[in-house]
Motif scaffolding. Structure first.
Motif, PDB file in Angstrom:
ATOM      1  N   LEU A 102       0.826  -1.210   0.000  1.00  0.00           N
ATOM      2  CA  LEU A 102       0.000   0.000   0.000  1.00  0.00           C
ATOM      3  C   LEU A 102       0.859   1.258   0.000  1.00  0.00           C
ATOM      4  N   GLN A 103       2.019   1.207   0.671  1.00  0.00           N
ATOM      5  CA  GLN A 103       2.932   2.351   0.629  1.00  0.00           C
ATOM      6  C   GLN A 103       3.461   2.561  -0.784  1.00  0.00           C
ATOM      7  N   ALA A 104       3.792   1.460  -1.453  1.00  0.00           N
ATOM      8  CA  ALA A 104       4.275   1.566  -2.831  1.00  0.00           C
ATOM      9  C   ALA A 104       3.192   2.135  -3.739  1.00  0.00           C
ATOM     10  N   ALA A 105       1.953   1.661  -3.556  1.00  0.00           N
ATOM     11  CA  ALA A 105       0.841   2.163  -4.369  1.00  0.00           C
ATOM     12  C   ALA A 105       0.597   3.647  -4.116  1.00  0.00           C
ATOM     13  N   THR A 106       0.783   4.073  -2.882  1.00  0.00           N
ATOM     14  CA  THR A 106       0.638   5.493  -2.553  1.00  0.00           C
ATOM     15  C   THR A 106       1.667   6.325  -3.306  1.00  0.00           C
ATOM     16  N   SER A 107       2.891   5.809  -3.388  1.00  0.00           N
ATOM     17  CA  SER A 107       3.932   6.507  -4.143  1.00  0.00           C
ATOM     18  C   SER A 107       3.568   6.591  -5.623  1.00  0.00           C
ATOM     19  N   VAL A 108       3.048   5.501  -6.163  1.00  0.00           N
ATOM     20  CA  VAL A 108       2.656   5.467  -7.566  1.00  0.00           C
ATOM     21  C   VAL A 108       1.564   6.494  -7.836  1.00  0.00           C
ATOM     22  N   ALA A 109       0.608   6.598  -6.919  1.00  0.00           N
ATOM     23  CA  ALA A 109      -0.528   7.506  -7.118  1.00  0.00           C
ATOM     24  C   ALA A 109      -0.077   8.941  -7.363  1.00  0.00           C
ATOM     25  N   ALA A 110       1.031   9.329  -6.743  1.00  0.00           N
ATOM     26  CA  ALA A 110       1.493  10.711  -6.849  1.00  0.00           C
ATOM     27  C   ALA A 110       1.944  11.075  -8.263  1.00  0.00           C
ATOM     28  N   VAL A 111       2.332  10.078  -9.066  1.00  0.00           N
ATOM     29  CA  VAL A 111       2.859  10.375 -10.411  1.00  0.00           C
ATOM     30  C   VAL A 111       2.032   9.728 -11.518  1.00  0.00           C
ATOM     31  N   LEU A 112       0.900   9.142 -11.161  1.00  0.00           N
ATOM     32  CA  LEU A 112       0.079   8.405 -12.122  1.00  0.00           C
ATOM     33  C   LEU A 112      -0.583   9.360 -13.117  1.00  0.00           C
ATOM     34  N   LYS A 113      -0.710   8.911 -14.353  1.00  0.00           N
ATOM     35  CA  LYS A 113      -1.351   9.712 -15.409  1.00  0.00           C
ATOM     36  C   LYS A 113      -2.201   8.792 -16.274  1.00  0.00           C
ATOM     37  N   PRO A 114      -3.121   9.317 -17.032  1.00  0.00           N
ATOM     38  CA  PRO A 114      -3.943   8.474 -17.917  1.00  0.00           C
ATOM     39  C   PRO A 114      -3.080   7.659 -18.870  1.00  0.00           C
ATOM     40  N   GLY A 115      -3.477   6.400 -19.051  1.00  0.00           N
ATOM     41  CA  GLY A 115      -2.742   5.503 -19.930  1.00  0.00           C
ATOM     42  C   GLY A 115      -1.756   4.603 -19.221  1.00  0.00           C
ATOM     43  N   ASP A 116      -1.495   4.856 -17.929  1.00  0.00           N
ATOM     44  CA  ASP A 116      -0.508   4.077 -17.185  1.00  0.00           C
ATOM     45  C   ASP A 116      -1.050   2.706 -16.773  1.00  0.00           C
ATOM     46  N   THR A 117      -0.127   1.792 -16.530  1.00  0.00           N
ATOM     47  CA  THR A 117      -0.463   0.450 -16.042  1.00  0.00           C
ATOM     48  C   THR A 117       0.252   0.203 -14.720  1.00  0.00           C
ATOM     49  N   VAL A 118      -0.491  -0.276 -13.738  1.00  0.00           N
ATOM     50  CA  VAL A 118       0.072  -0.612 -12.423  1.00  0.00           C
ATOM     51  C   VAL A 118      -0.056  -2.109 -12.232  1.00  0.00           C
ATOM     52  N   ILE A 119       1.080  -2.782 -12.003  1.00  0.00           N
ATOM     53  CA  ILE A 119       1.095  -4.240 -11.867  1.00  0.00           C
ATOM     54  C   ILE A 119       1.687  -4.608 -10.511  1.00  0.00           C
ATOM     55  N   LEU A 120       0.952  -5.382  -9.753  1.00  0.00           N
ATOM     56  CA  LEU A 120       1.444  -5.903  -8.483  1.00  0.00           C
ATOM     57  C   LEU A 120       2.034  -7.291  -8.718  1.00  0.00           C
ATOM     58  N   THR A 129      -4.994  -6.791  -4.900  1.00  0.00           N
ATOM     59  CA  THR A 129      -4.949  -5.959  -6.109  1.00  0.00           C
ATOM     60  C   THR A 129      -6.141  -5.012  -6.149  1.00  0.00           C
ATOM     61  N   GLU A 130      -7.287  -5.487  -5.710  1.00  0.00           N
ATOM     62  CA  GLU A 130      -8.458  -4.611  -5.653  1.00  0.00           C
ATOM     63  C   GLU A 130      -8.262  -3.520  -4.603  1.00  0.00           C
ATOM     64  N   GLN A 131      -7.575  -3.849  -3.505  1.00  0.00           N
ATOM     65  CA  GLN A 131      -7.268  -2.813  -2.508  1.00  0.00           C
ATOM     66  C   GLN A 131      -6.343  -1.755  -3.097  1.00  0.00           C
ATOM     67  N   VAL A 132      -5.390  -2.180  -3.910  1.00  0.00           N
ATOM     68  CA  VAL A 132      -4.513  -1.222  -4.580  1.00  0.00           C
ATOM     69  C   VAL A 132      -5.334  -0.331  -5.506  1.00  0.00           C
ATOM     70  N   ARG A 133      -6.232  -0.940  -6.283  1.00  0.00           N
ATOM     71  CA  ARG A 133      -7.105  -0.156  -7.163  1.00  0.00           C
ATOM     72  C   ARG A 133      -7.926   0.862  -6.372  1.00  0.00           C
ATOM     73  N   ASP A 134      -8.491   0.427  -5.246  1.00  0.00           N
ATOM     74  CA  ASP A 134      -9.331   1.318  -4.440  1.00  0.00           C
ATOM     75  C   ASP A 134      -8.509   2.450  -3.830  1.00  0.00           C
ATOM     76  N   LEU A 135      -7.263   2.146  -3.427  1.00  0.00           N
ATOM     77  CA  LEU A 135      -6.391   3.180  -2.875  1.00  0.00           C
ATOM     78  C   LEU A 135      -6.070   4.228  -3.937  1.00  0.00           C
ATOM     79  N   LEU A 136      -5.765   3.772  -5.142  1.00  0.00           N
ATOM     80  CA  LEU A 136      -5.498   4.705  -6.229  1.00  0.00           C
ATOM     81  C   LEU A 136      -6.715   5.577  -6.513  1.00  0.00           C
ATOM     82  N   ALA A 137      -7.900   4.981  -6.427  1.00  0.00           N
ATOM     83  CA  ALA A 137      -9.132   5.745  -6.665  1.00  0.00           C
ATOM     84  C   ALA A 137      -9.310   6.838  -5.621  1.00  0.00           C
TER      85      ALA A 137
END
Length: 430
Positions: A102-120, A129-137
């Motif tokens: 979840l910490q890693a996903a939080t870091s990703v969220a800060a630089v995420l842009k349309p078209g990106d892919t996040v893979i756990l 993985t759904e928790q990661v999706r919900d955190l990004l949302a």
């Protein structure tokens, strides 16, 4: 589709899986940024060196760093694909801890842009993985996340676990089949396109939950089968039978394939992942739980056997190996390390640890009096030898150099070792 030379990839976590994965991707020509919380790991990678032992990894990392396709940092940067390969440990109650994910996903969220892919890629409980999706949302309400609305999503989120063997990681990252689970089918297809850039094995798509459970199932299967071998070794010891001979003969049956016993089970996968299933559904996992208990209990049994042998004979004792498997420097969850440390705490400076993949003893040995030594010195000075890891260098010790030793061989690497009893009630073969 973005070309390999234009693709920007971030790999979060530069450990035993993350660094080889980053290097393999960088070899395709993609520009890879490896992110790690350790500044020393980052400095090591940026100098073209490695901090872990893995066949051919040093040469690959040196090459891709020199070509400029791999660099490391403690800070994340924008990219097209983000691969999360951080640890997922468990607590004292065996509950999985996905804090690092979840910490890693939080870091990703800060630089995420349309078209990106996040893979756990981290081995995770079902639903992570759904928790990661919900955190990004939650963190990026400006982006449409997959599976939350009927609209086409701005990003893709998927799960693709590693399934590699230490010592063969670079080969198996490319040749092994991959299971790719998307939060939606569109996500799975987008992740599939990414893995197809460097994977020669079959890439099979499914949903994220099925992919997560597949990884846990693979490791629980191995754990249960090892538990059978370890339990069989206990029974054979009670019966006064050579378990290695029994297994060799039983495996001549066309439908029997018993694994080899050992001092327990270690590593970042098999010793950990089955607990994720037990924690998720304790009522329906008695076999998986029992296998974990058998394998952990085997380590305690070896400690008791080794202690009895040591008490029966004076002089230094060689504990042969600390790694969780042969020919690697990975000590995570290692039963060999637990046995050697327990013996060091009890017998102090009598213990000589032989681990060719260590430059120094782990910090836990401080104050015990145990010392690190080499194979030749151990053979010359130790009348008692406890074989805990089947490193090739240990296998190479000929009978004439160990015939007079008292040996507890938990790996079955010396089948020609004379059977000796240090005292009437003690068997010295596992």
């Amino acid at each position: 589709m973005v070309s390999d030379s234009e693709l920007q990839v971030v790999v979060l976590g530069l450990g035993y899986i993350g660094l080889p994965t980053a290097a393999v991707i960088a070899r395709t020509g993609a520009h890879v940024l490896g992110v790690d919380v350790s500044a020393s790991v980052v400095d090591t990678v940026n100098s073209g060196r490695v901090h872990i032992e893995e066949v051919d990894l040093d040469g690959l990392v040196s090459g891709v760093v020199a070509r400029g396709t791999l660099r490391a940092s403690t800070q994340i940067a924008p990219a097209d694909v983000f691969v999360i390969a951080v640890p997922t440990p468990f607590g004292n109650d065996h509950a999985p801890d996905i804090t690092y994910v979840l910490q890693a996903a939080t870091s990703v969220a800060a630089v995420l842009k349309p078209g990106d892919t996040v893979i756990l890629e981290s081995t995770s409980p079902v639903g992570t993985t759904e928790q990661v999706r919900d955190l990004l949302a939650r963190l990026r309400p400006d982006l449409k996340v997959p599976g939350r609305t009927g609209e086409q999503a701005d990003i893709a989120v998927a799960y693709c676990p590693e399934r590699v063997l230490p010592g063969r990681i670079l080969q198996e990252l490319i040749d092994n089949d991959r299971v790719i689970g998307g939060v939606t089918p569109r996500c799975a297809r987008k992740a599939l396109a990414f893995y197809r850039r460097f994977v020669r094995g079959a890439c099979v798509t499914t949903n994220a939950r099925a992919a997560e459970m597949t990884k846990l199932t693979e490791n629980a299967f191995r754990d249960v089968n090892i538990a059978f071998a370890n339990e069989l070794s206990l029974v054979a010891d009670t019966m006064g039978v050579d378990v290695w001979e029994v297994i060799r003969l039983a495996n001549r049956h066309p439908r029997v394939n018993i694994l080899n016993p050992g001092p327990g089970v270690g590593g970042h996968c098999i010793a950990v992942d089955p607990w994720f299933l037990v924690h998720a559904d304790p009522a329906n996992t008695p076999l998986i739980r029992t296998a974990r208990q058998v394998n952990d209990g085997k380590t305690d049994h070896v400690v008791a056997q080794a202690a009895a042998l040591i008490e029966s004979a004076p002089g230094p004792v060689a504990c042969m190996g600390l790694a969780f498997k042969a020919n690697i420097d990975d000590f995570r969850e290692s039963p060999a390390l637990k046995v050697a440390l327990t013996l060091a705490e009890r017998f102090g400076d009598r213990i000589r640890v032989v681990e060719p993949y260590a430059r120094a003893l782990p910090a836990a040995f401080a104050g015990t009096g145990a010392v690190l030594t080499d194979v030749d010195t151990a053979i010359e000075t130790c009348p008692v030898m406890i074989v805990l890891v089947d490193h090739d260098v240990f296998r190479s010790v000929p009978l004439e150099e160990r015939a007079t030793k008292l040996v507890l061989d938990t790996r079955g690497i010396w089948p020609d070792q004379p059977r000796r009893r240090a005292q009437p009630a003690l068997r010295v073969a596992v």
